[in-house]
Design a protein around this motif. Structure first.
Motif, mmCIF file in Angstrom:
data_model
loop_
_atom_site.group_PDB
_atom_site.id
_atom_site.type_symbol
_atom_site.label_atom_id
_atom_site.label_comp_id
_atom_site.label_asym_id
_atom_site.label_seq_id
_atom_site.Cartn_x
_atom_site.Cartn_y
_atom_site.Cartn_z
ATOM 1 N N THR A 17 0.823 -1.206 0.000
ATOM 2 C CA THR A 17 0.000 0.000 0.000
ATOM 3 C C THR A 17 0.857 1.256 0.000
ATOM 4 O OG1 THR A 17 -1.747 -1.180 1.207
ATOM 5 C CG2 THR A 17 -1.844 1.224 1.212
ATOM 6 N N THR A 18 1.891 1.261 0.851
ATOM 7 C CA THR A 18 2.778 2.429 0.938
ATOM 8 C C THR A 18 3.484 2.698 -0.386
ATOM 9 O OG1 THR A 18 3.143 2.035 3.298
ATOM 10 C CG2 THR A 18 4.746 3.420 2.154
ATOM 11 N N GLN A 19 4.025 1.648 -1.002
ATOM 12 C CA GLN A 19 4.721 1.823 -2.281
ATOM 13 C C GLN A 19 3.786 2.345 -3.367
ATOM 14 O OE1 GLN A 19 6.914 -1.552 -3.680
ATOM 15 N NE2 GLN A 19 7.961 -1.895 -1.730
ATOM 16 N N LEU A 20 2.583 1.780 -3.408
ATOM 17 C CA LEU A 20 1.650 2.177 -4.457
ATOM 18 C C LEU A 20 1.151 3.606 -4.242
ATOM 19 C CD1 LEU A 20 0.553 0.979 -7.015
ATOM 20 C CD2 LEU A 20 -1.405 0.080 -5.738
ATOM 21 N N GLU A 21 1.006 3.997 -2.993
ATOM 22 C CA GLU A 21 0.636 5.394 -2.710
ATOM 23 C C GLU A 21 1.703 6.349 -3.240
ATOM 24 O OE1 GLU A 21 -1.970 6.294 1.109
ATOM 25 O OE2 GLU A 21 -0.236 5.067 1.625
ATOM 26 N N GLN A 22 2.966 6.000 -3.024
ATOM 27 C CA GLN A 22 4.055 6.862 -3.493
ATOM 28 C C GLN A 22 4.101 6.915 -5.016
ATOM 29 O OE1 GLN A 22 7.424 5.016 -1.618
ATOM 30 N NE2 GLN A 22 7.003 5.911 0.409
ATOM 31 N N ARG A 23 3.878 5.792 -5.642
ATOM 32 C CA ARG A 23 3.981 5.730 -7.103
ATOM 33 C C ARG A 23 2.809 6.419 -7.805
ATOM 34 N NH1 ARG A 23 4.431 0.008 -9.264
ATOM 35 N NH2 ARG A 23 5.068 1.152 -11.132
ATOM 36 N N SER A 24 1.671 6.518 -7.130
ATOM 37 C CA SER A 24 0.486 7.099 -7.772
ATOM 38 C C SER A 24 0.305 8.589 -7.476
ATOM 39 C CB SER A 24 -0.761 6.333 -7.334
ATOM 40 O OG SER A 24 -0.871 6.306 -5.921
ATOM 41 N N ASP A 25 1.153 9.134 -6.596
ATOM 42 C CA ASP A 25 1.178 10.590 -6.377
ATOM 43 C C ASP A 25 -0.204 11.153 -6.048
ATOM 44 O OD1 ASP A 25 2.380 13.060 -6.149
ATOM 45 O OD2 ASP A 25 2.078 13.560 -8.273
ATOM 46 N N SER A 26 -0.892 10.516 -5.099
ATOM 47 C CA SER A 26 -2.187 10.986 -4.577
ATOM 48 C C SER A 26 -3.323 10.964 -5.601
ATOM 49 C CB SER A 26 -2.056 12.412 -4.002
ATOM 50 O OG SER A 26 -1.098 12.442 -2.975
ATOM 51 N N LEU A 27 -3.106 10.364 -6.763
ATOM 52 C CA LEU A 27 -4.158 10.301 -7.780
ATOM 53 C C LEU A 27 -5.049 9.079 -7.551
ATOM 54 C CD1 LEU A 27 -2.087 11.078 -11.006
ATOM 55 C CD2 LEU A 27 -3.671 12.624 -9.827
ATOM 56 N N PRO A 28 -6.291 9.114 -8.044
ATOM 57 C CA PRO A 28 -7.083 7.876 -8.081
ATOM 58 C C PRO A 28 -6.344 6.831 -8.909
ATOM 59 C CG PRO A 28 -8.457 9.787 -8.589
ATOM 60 C CD PRO A 28 -7.035 10.272 -8.587
ATOM 61 N N VAL A 29 -6.461 5.575 -8.521
ATOM 62 C CA VAL A 29 -5.721 4.512 -9.204
ATOM 63 C C VAL A 29 -6.705 3.606 -9.951
ATOM 64 C CG1 VAL A 29 -4.121 2.588 -8.955
ATOM 65 C CG2 VAL A 29 -3.924 4.573 -7.449
ATOM 66 N N VAL A 30 -6.422 3.390 -11.231
ATOM 67 C CA VAL A 30 -7.182 2.447 -12.052
ATOM 68 C C VAL A 30 -6.354 1.173 -12.189
ATOM 69 C CG1 VAL A 30 -8.140 1.982 -14.338
ATOM 70 C CG2 VAL A 30 -8.424 4.244 -13.294
ATOM 71 N N PHE A 31 -6.917 0.058 -11.730
ATOM 72 C CA PHE A 31 -6.247 -1.240 -11.792
ATOM 73 C C PHE A 31 -6.730 -1.976 -13.032
ATOM 74 C CE2 PHE A 31 -5.849 0.066 -7.499
ATOM 75 C CZ PHE A 31 -4.809 -0.639 -6.904
ATOM 76 N N GLU A 32 -5.811 -2.456 -13.835
ATOM 77 C CA GLU A 32 -6.186 -3.221 -15.023
ATOM 78 C C GLU A 32 -6.443 -4.671 -14.622
ATOM 79 O OE1 GLU A 32 -3.913 -2.578 -18.743
ATOM 80 O OE2 GLU A 32 -3.595 -4.759 -18.670
ATOM 81 N N ASN A 33 -7.689 -5.107 -14.781
ATOM 82 C CA ASN A 33 -8.067 -6.509 -14.536
ATOM 83 C C ASN A 33 -7.692 -6.985 -13.136
ATOM 84 O OD1 ASN A 33 -8.979 -6.641 -17.182
ATOM 85 N ND2 ASN A 33 -7.056 -7.461 -17.964
ATOM 86 N N ASN A 34 -8.003 -6.203 -12.106
ATOM 87 C CA ASN A 34 -7.615 -6.582 -10.744
ATOM 88 C C ASN A 34 -8.627 -6.050 -9.730
ATOM 89 O OD1 ASN A 34 -5.967 -7.708 -8.764
ATOM 90 N ND2 ASN A 34 -4.120 -7.068 -9.849
ATOM 91 N N PRO A 35 -9.843 -6.601 -9.705
ATOM 92 C CA PRO A 35 -10.886 -6.046 -8.828
ATOM 93 C C PRO A 35 -10.580 -6.188 -7.341
ATOM 94 C CG PRO A 35 -11.630 -8.095 -9.863
ATOM 95 C CD PRO A 35 -10.356 -7.702 -10.537
ATOM 96 N N GLN A 36 -9.983 -7.319 -6.922
ATOM 97 C CA GLN A 36 -9.714 -7.502 -5.493
ATOM 98 C C GLN A 36 -8.688 -6.492 -4.985
ATOM 99 O OE1 GLN A 36 -10.042 -10.069 -7.582
ATOM 100 N NE2 GLN A 36 -11.654 -11.351 -6.677
ATOM 101 N N LYS A 37 -7.605 -6.289 -5.755
ATOM 102 C CA LYS A 37 -6.584 -5.348 -5.299
ATOM 103 C C LYS A 37 -7.068 -3.898 -5.403
ATOM 104 C CE LYS A 37 -2.483 -8.197 -5.935
ATOM 105 N NZ LYS A 37 -1.192 -8.367 -6.616
ATOM 106 N N ALA A 38 -7.923 -3.623 -6.370
ATOM 107 C CA ALA A 38 -8.509 -2.285 -6.442
ATOM 108 C C ALA A 38 -9.298 -1.992 -5.170
ATOM 109 C CB ALA A 38 -9.409 -2.167 -7.671
#
Length: 566
Positions: free
Chosen positions: A349-370
């Motif tokens: 979660t921490t890594q993905l927060e840093q990589r997405s720069d506070s933007l909403p995140v669209v997950f390609e074909n990954n409903p559980q992780k979204a």
């Protein structure tokens, strides 16, 4: 319907409930739990894969407490309720609370579904409740007990579609019951209470049943491998209780109503599981319901055969210790012999927060992780489903899609390391690619002019596309492709399908930005199907790509019965 519970049983229920509450507060959400939390964000009468009971209970629990405890609060209370009603179901004068507690805690899936929030957690409770209500009704039928039974059965069907097995077994377990006026009233009340979900299914094109039976991809493996795998999984579900369960199946009492229902339910589930195994592997979750009649039959046998109890205590004691060790390892990662995916959630979660720069995140074909990322960060997320994946609740979720359309979003593709694994060894992964504006019209609906195609020659077909959105979409931003599927309905490849736009006056060649898919309107196309298909192709599906996005799945599966080329 007054009941008496001995003090030893009350102590067990309170201790079991307290342990589960502590576990829930200190164990991260599992993938599927997060997905059902996402269900609960939009209360409805139905969802893509399951009836709505689990989402309703999660929504209620979140009103009392946030975080993991709120998601699991009601299912945990129902887990203790499952044990209570299984105790009440038994009418054996030799029943013993200590033996009951040991056997209950020795069944792995009765453990698992007592502290996590999944549809099977609710299914087990309503099965136990319905069985007790059924026993009480059969022993002394009355109008009040008929109403209570009808409500219990409705809760059962709202929990999971597999509940229909329990209802059918009960209906035929007692001779002449199906003709009983009060029992028919119970069934009528059940149907009345369940009718809102049936109406929802009808309004949504029976999406859950259609996907489960006709559109879900099947694994490419030999049937016997599935069958042998089912035997192995059944043994894993029962563990050291396997011999006691089989002895219970062989020694059930015909005169005992609960034994009779348990035996018929266990046998019907075994037949269903083994028949299903010739087509697909049976998941451990599907075997959860079998644990309940297996528990009742083994316990009934053990009450009568005290000489078998001397083997039970050491064997079941070891299994209970192992199960509690596993539960503790979910809370304390240092105790685990093997890492569990839940342990990596904070770092991921921490890594993905840093990589997405506070933007909403669209997950390609990954409903559980979204759903998981949204739960732990509070950020808007969306699963962008393409033709290479399967449909899910995000395909029905136009509300979330509408919120993110035209916004600036970070896009996590399937090829990204964090899409494959919860954590990554490389802590310096680059920032996620940004889409601005984000275009998504995944719910465009397409119908070909035939539900079966019988020629390999390239042919021109009529295609109708319905645009359910408030926006009109330029034809120039639309591409039509054909996705071919094999005999197991797995995706092989997709190919472009050139098209013409048909108007009232004439055909217009696309793409042309001045021609639109009008809002809430149907547009007719003439498309060229590339039926020089792979030899293994047995189905096709229309896949639409909007604004250069990867194509989605927009039509029903169409059967191919292709003639060989001359």
């Amino acid at each position: 319907m007054a009941v008496r519970i001995p003090s030893s049983m009350r102590v067990f229920l309170l201790v079991f409930l307290g342990l589960n509450l502590l576990q829930s507060a200190n164990t991260p959400l599992l993938y599927d739990e997060a997905y059902f939390w996402y269900y609960a964000q939009q209360p409805a009468l139905g969802y893509f894969e399951y009836p709505p009971m689990i989402s309703w209970l999660i929504g209620i629990g979140l009103q009392f407490h946030g975080g993991e405890s709120g998601v699991r609060l009601l299912p945990i209370l129902l887990g203790a309720g499952t044990a209570l009603f299984l105790w009440l179901c038994q009418d054996n004068p030799r029943k013993d609370a200590r033996l009951f507690a040991l056997v209950f805690c020795a069944f792995p899936l009765l453990h698992l579904y007592s502290f996590i929030s999944l549809p099977n957690s609710v299914l087990l409770f309503f099965t136990a409740l319905s069985l007790w209500a059924f026993r009480v009704f059969v022993n002394a039928p009355s109008r009040r007990r008929s109403l209570f039974l009808g409500v219990s059965l409705a809760g059962l069907l709202y929990s999971e579609y597999l509940g229909i097995f329990v209802l059918l077994v009960m209906s035929f377990a007692q001779r002449g019951l199906i003709k009983n006026r009060l029992y028919l009233q119970a069934l009528g009340l059940c149907l009345l209470l369940y009718s809102p979900h049936l109406i929802w299914l009808g309004l949504n094109d029976w999406v859950s049943l259609r996907y489960t039976f006709f559109e879900r991809p099947l694994p490419e493996r030999e049937p016997l491998a599935f069958t042998s795998g089912t035997l192995l999984k059944l043994t894993l579900v029962l563990g050291v209780m396997t011999p006691f369960v089989y002895k219970g199946l062989l020694n059930w009492k015909k005169e005992n109503l609960v034994d009779r229902v348990s035996f018929l339910l266990a046998c019907s589930l075994l037949v269903f599981y083994f028949l299903s195994s010739f087509q697909r592997p049976v998941s451990l979750q599907l075997l959860a319901l079998f644990s309940l009649p297996a528990f009742l039959l083994s316990l009934s046998f053990l009450y009568e055969r005290e000489n078998w109890q001397k083997w039970l205590w050491p064997l079941a004691g070891v299994q209970v210790a192992i199960l509690f060790y596993f539960r503790l390892s979910l809370i304390f990662p240092g105790m685990a012999l093997y890492p569990h995916p839940a342990h990596d959630i904070p770092e991921w979660t921490t890594q993905l927060e840093q990589r997405s720069d506070s933007l909403p995140v669209v997950f390609e074909n990954n409903p559980q992780k979204a759903a998981l990322f949204s739960f732990y960060t509070g950020r808007p997320t969306y699963s962008f489903n393409t033709f290479s994946f399967r449909k899910n609740q995000y395909n029905l979720d136009t509300l979330t899609e509408n919120k993110l359309r035209f916004q600036k979003v970070a896009y996590l593709s399937e090829q990204d390391p964090q899409a494959e694994h919860l954590s990554s060894i490389d802590s310096l992964l680059p920032a996620l690619p940004v889409q601005f504006p984000f275009y998504s019209y995944r719910n465009l609906e397409a119908w070909l002019d035939s539900d079966k195609i019988e020629s390999r020659t390239i042919s021109t077909r009529k295609l109708r596309v319905y645009n359910p959105y408030q926006d009109s979409i330029p034809i120039g931003q639309l591409k039509v492709r054909v996705a071919f599927r094999d005999a197991n309905r797995g995706i092989l490849e997709s190919y472009p399908a050139p098209f013409l736009v048909k108007t009232d006056e004439h055909d217009l060649e696309g793409p042309m930005d001045q021609v639109y898919l009008k809002s809430t309107d149907t547009t007719e196309f003439r498309i060229t199907l590339p039926l020089d298909a792979p030899e293994e192709a047995r189905y096709l599906q229309i896949a639409l790509s909007e604004y250069g996005q990867l194509p989605g799945l927009n039509s029903r599966i169409i059967r191919l019965k292709l003639e060989e080329k001359e």
